[in-house]
Design an enzyme around this catalytic site. Structure first.
Site, PDB file in Angstrom:
ATOM      1  N   VAL A 106       1.618   6.173   1.156  1.00 50.12           N
ATOM      2  CA  VAL A 106       1.487   5.650   2.518  1.00 50.12           C
ATOM      3  C   VAL A 106       0.867   6.697   3.442  1.00 50.12           C
ATOM      4  O   VAL A 106      -0.070   6.416   4.187  1.00 50.12           O
ATOM      5  CB  VAL A 106       2.870   5.197   3.052  1.00 50.12           C
ATOM      6  CG1 VAL A 106       2.793   4.855   4.535  1.00 50.12           C
ATOM      7  CG2 VAL A 106       3.381   4.012   2.255  1.00 50.12           C
ATOM      8  N   ASP A 122       2.612  18.220   4.360  1.00 50.37           N
ATOM      9  CA  ASP A 122       3.512  17.939   3.242  1.00 50.37           C
ATOM     10  C   ASP A 122       4.253  19.220   2.887  1.00 50.37           C
ATOM     11  O   ASP A 122       3.735  20.324   3.099  1.00 50.37           O
ATOM     12  CB  ASP A 122       2.711  17.443   2.026  1.00 50.37           C
ATOM     13  CG  ASP A 122       3.556  16.574   1.117  1.00 50.37           C
ATOM     14  OD1 ASP A 122       3.334  15.353   1.078  1.00 50.37           O
ATOM     15  OD2 ASP A 122       4.473  17.126   0.464  1.00 50.37           O
ATOM     16  N   PHE A 179       0.987 -14.948  -4.834  1.00 47.37           N
ATOM     17  CA  PHE A 179       2.352 -14.603  -5.257  1.00 47.37           C
ATOM     18  C   PHE A 179       3.070 -15.738  -5.965  1.00 47.37           C
ATOM     19  O   PHE A 179       4.276 -15.873  -5.882  1.00 47.37           O
ATOM     20  CB  PHE A 179       3.170 -14.041  -4.072  1.00 47.37           C
ATOM     21  CG  PHE A 179       2.867 -12.588  -3.875  1.00 47.37           C
ATOM     22  CD1 PHE A 179       1.630 -12.197  -3.384  1.00 47.37           C
ATOM     23  CD2 PHE A 179       3.768 -11.606  -4.219  1.00 47.37           C
ATOM     24  CE1 PHE A 179       1.303 -10.852  -3.247  1.00 47.37           C
ATOM     25  CE2 PHE A 179       3.453 -10.257  -4.084  1.00 47.37           C
ATOM     26  CZ  PHE A 179       2.221  -9.895  -3.601  1.00 47.37           C
ATOM     27  N   CYS A 201       8.345  -0.825  -3.833  1.00 52.31           N
ATOM     28  CA  CYS A 201       8.767  -1.496  -2.593  1.00 52.31           C
ATOM     29  C   CYS A 201       9.733  -2.656  -2.792  1.00 52.31           C
ATOM     30  O   CYS A 201      10.830  -2.646  -2.228  1.00 52.31           O
ATOM     31  CB  CYS A 201       7.540  -1.999  -1.848  1.00 52.31           C
ATOM     32  SG  CYS A 201       6.583  -0.658  -1.138  1.00 52.31           S
TER      33      CYS A 201
END
Ligand code: UDX
Length: 431
Positions: free
Chosen positions: A12, A31, A250, A261
């Site tokens: 992300v 990071d 889907f 997720c």
């Protein structure tokens, strides 16, 4: 043009950083992993994500994208700070916000007046307020900074496209001017912008993923029924999808959903519901159908092997949680392969990208670099991930390599008629 810090350079964060740089902002990605930062600064992207390496290279070359070690390096100059750190599943099913809280504590005293802190990672309803509180308690002058929720809807594999051509941009903030400033970061992106309160923005993310998971479990349940009733779930999904209220997306039956997720977000929403005193048995059912679907695939493979997997050579094609990603997290394929190994099968697997990682992730799994090698001597071949390249192989060669030409296609990827003509026994899902 704004100055943006992005804390966390995972799927992300890195996508957010590179895409915001593409939109013209000056972005600093931070990071804690020094090695990763050094690699990113050289333009080396370690995840498989379409268009991302090109975008990172473009950002670096333009001088609008850079990477540093630690949030403290990136934050003081920023007008916006995006929190993109992991929110893994905690022991109780709820999202673990410890990384978010740690970053909020760290950056609180460093925020310049006027800075907006944006929650991008998926965080439970109430997290925007929580971050605001942690910032206030740790030295941020809360009247001078803003906090907003701006959930991501990025699919792995198409994350860059999903960022730059989104179906919608959602911004949740209590202060309208803060919401407007966050929306303005997306200038140049053609999409409806929904400005709402933080709790609704956070709920939009969970509700969207839970709804998509519901669609998948629903079609899997219909597929299971189709198997008993001689119907074909693919025809059923097509006939349903023409109704614009339902849509085609889907409705692909398979081994159940996975990835970083859906499993985590459905568990977190169930946890939120429990805490709110609401019995969300619909979503409970979605999760249960999904877990049973993994197991149902194991049953199919066991049956195809004659009822006992002990000592049976099984070929497996595909290990990632879906095609066009190298991600093995919560992959149904990995769950299924582990179960086959538990039952004593000798599994030899091929995946176009995740082979080396799978060797570490699944002890006892024989991983080969060629799809034909995976089925050599196999009594059953199972398709676990819908990689397109698997459809175009030489199936005469596959048949000749196998000890018995039996295919369990958990993704409905292959052509049953073509395979049967070549002498295969074929079983798909819901057909
Ligand atoms: C998802 C959401 O789509 C994205 O908006 C969100 O923000 C992050 O989570 P992702 O995890 O990358 O994206 O995968 P997605 O393409 O949504 O697929 C999730 C799982 O569902 C995969 O295991 C996939 O194989 C499965 N799936 C999907 C089905 O089994 N059938 C379908 O019809 C669609």
């Amino acid at each position: 043009m704004s100055r943006v810090a992005v804390v966390g350079t995972g799927y992300v964060g890195l996508t957010t950083a590179a895409c915001l740089a593409r939109l013209g902002h000056v972005v600093c990605g931070a990071d804690v992993d020094e090695e990763k930062v050094v690699a990113l600064a050289r333009g080396e992207v370690s995840i498989l994500e379409d268009e991302l390496p090109e975008l990172v290279a473009e950002g670096l070359a333009s001088g609008r994208l850079g990477f540093v070690v630690g949030a403290a390096e990136a934050v003081p100059d920023a007008e916006f700070v995006f929190l993109c750190v992991p929110t893994p599943q905690g022991d109780d099913g709820g999202a673990d916000l410890s990384h978010v809280a740690a970053v909020a504590r760290e950056i609180a005293p460093l925020l310049a007046p006027g800075t907006v802190v944006v929650n991008k990672s998926t965080m439970p309803v109430g997290s925007t307020r929580l971050v605001e509180r942690i910032l206030a308690e740790n030295g941020a002058s809360i009247d001078e900074i803003g906090v907003a929720s701006n959930p991501e809807f990025l699919r792995e594999g198409t994350a860059v496209r999903d960022f730059l051509q989104p179906s919608r941009v959602v911004v949740g903030a209590d202060v309208p001017s803060v919401a407007v400033r966050v929306s303005e970061l997306y200038r140049g992106v053609q999409a409806p912008v929904l400005v709402t309160d933080p709790a609704s923005a956070e709920m939009i993310k969970y509700a969207s993923n839970a709804f998509l998971a519901t669609k998948i479990s629903f079609i899997n349940a219909i597929a299971n029924l189709c198997e008993s009733l001689d119907a074909d779930v693919r025809e059923v999904a097509l006939g349903m999808g023409y109704d614009p209220r339902i849509g085609f997306d889907f409705l692909y039956a398979g081994p159940g959903y996975g990835g970083s997720c859906f499993p985590k977000d459905t568990a977190a929403l169930l946890h939120t519901a429990r805490e709110a005193g609401y019995d969300f048995d619909l979503l409970d059912g979605v999760v249960t159908v999904n877990a049973r679907q993994h197991e149902r695939m194991v049953q199919k493979i066991r049956r195809a092997a004659g009822g006992d997997l002990s000592g049976v050579p099984v070929g497996a094609w595909g290990l990632t949680f879906k095609a066009n990603t190298d991600d093995l997290r919560d992959s149904p394929a990995v769950t299924i392969v582990r179960r086959l190994l538990e039952e004593g099968a000798a599994v030899r697997a091929y995946d176009p990208v995740a082979g080396p990682a799978a060797v570490e992730a699944v002890p006892g799994l024989d991983v080969v670099e060629d799809p034909y090698a995976a089925c050599a001597g196999a009594r059953v071949l199972t398709v676990l991930t819908e990689w397109d390249e698997l459809r175009w192989l030489d199936f005469d060669r596959v048949r000749d390599a196998m000890a018995s030409p039996t295919v369990v296609d958990c993704r409905n990827l292959l052509d049953p008629a073509g395979l049967r003509r070549r002498g295969f026994r074929y079983e798909g899902v819901g057909r």
